[in-house]
Design an enzyme around this catalytic site. Structure first.
Site: not given
Ligand SMILES: O=c1ccn([C@@H]2O[C@H](COP(=O)(O)O)[C@@H](O)[C@H]2O)c(=O)[nH]1
Length: 310
Positions: A106
């Site tokens: 990001k």
């Molecule tokens: O809007 C957003 C943007 C990025 N993320 C990222 O995706 C993964 C989600 O992890 P989970 O364990 O599947 O919940 C994580 O790296 C976040 O930083 C997001 O969740 N939402």
């Protein structure tokens, strides 16, 4: 180009999902942790080594199932330089195994600094006398649009020059994402809709053979109604969808992010794959020692779940 390669791999594996590599030391099975701490000390270096072995085994177990992995930089940066080394090894190893790597950082800043970020992840760093070398060499990067187009242009230039991709935050999956993103700002349109309009426009110069752009968007699985609107605004943008699994997003929720051609989105799961061995579905079949087999089983279950909904 990135987007064509991503779609080719999605088609080849019949799988529009990505495994998130967001490792925490407490996810790593105790035997691996004990071994790494014994060899390198019970410190950041030992933790980083344990995480590297954890990541490598996950990649070994899912590389033929998924098209890509998405390491989130924060989970490596929290282990300092040692963590960044693990990030670097993880990117290289995943690529060796034929996976695309979406670095979730990001990133963004004013134009000149955005250029440096882009060089670090997508481009090549000038080392000496005109010699250029890839620093991290990811295939794509998540990017923050808050600084406007001069912060975005350097990334788009590198997408063109080095055949890379970006996913721009449009509607994030977190609970408070509406605090800023849902503000109605212009002609009755919310900020996320306005950003989506820009994403569609910014992507025009980087279109691939399937009619999708290497400039994509991030839209959380937790906002299916907004995803429907956004799919309509960004017809040619690929959507990276986080929020499936651990955040409560379901296959039904992600369907709106796809186009009628079954393409247009790639769904991420991090914790639900990495920690599958602790989940109610898999814990009785796979213990800690077989955590990698549990990752594979969950990645396959997720593929079937998502494919059944699109
Ligand atoms: O809007 C957003 C943007 C990025 N993320 C990222 O995706 C993964 C989600 O992890 P989970 O364990 O599947 O919940 C994580 O790296 C976040 O930083 C997001 O969740 N939402």
């Amino acid at each position: 180009m990135f987007i064509d390669e991503l779609i080719d791999k999605i088609k080849e594996k019949n799988n529009p999902t990505v495994v998130g590599l967001d490792p925490r030391i407490e996810y790593v099975p105790s035997v691996i942790r004990a071994c790494a701490f014994h060899e390198h000390g019970e410190n950041i270096k030992g933790a980083a080594e344990a995480i590297w072995i954890f990541n490598r085994r996950i990649i070994d177990s899912v590389h033929d199932v998924v098209p890509a992995v998405k390491p989130q930089l924060a989970y490596y940066e929290m282990y300092g330089v040692e963590g960044l080394r693990v990030f670097d090894r993880t990117v290289k190893y995943a690529k060796e195994k034929g996976l695309l790597v979406i670095a979730d950082g990001k990133r963004n800043d004013i134009g000149s600094t955005a250029e440096a970020y882009s060089t670090a992840f997508l481009g090549k760093t000038q080392v000496d006398g005109g010699v250029f070398e890839e620093a991290f060499g990811a295939d794509a990067l998540t990017v923050n649009p808050y600084l406007g187009c001069d912060g975005i242009s350097p990334f788009i230039e590198d997408c063109k020059k080095y055949e890379k991709g970006i996913f721009i935050l449009v509607k994030t999956s977190n609970k408070s994402s509406g605090q800023l993103q849902d503000i109605v700002a212009q002609d009755g349109r919310s900020i996320y809709e306005i950003v989506a309009g820009h994403v569609a426009e910014w992507g025009q110069g980087v279109m691939g053979k399937y009619g999708y752009s290497s400039v994509g968007a991030v839209v959380g699985a937790t906002y299916p109604e907004q995803a429907k609107i956004l799919r309509g605004i960004m017809k040619n943008s690929y959507i990276l969808v986080p929020g499936y699994g651990a955040q409560g997003g379901t296959a039904g929720d992600i369907a709106n992010s796809f186009n009628k051609d079954g393409l247009g989105a790639i769904v991420n799961a991090s914790r639900s794959i990495m920690c599958a061995y602790k989940s109610d579905i898999w814990k009785d079949r796979y213990g800690e020692d077989r955590f990698d087999e549990a990752c594979r089983a969950e990645a396959i279950r997720m593929r079937e779940d998502i494919n059944s909904a699109i």
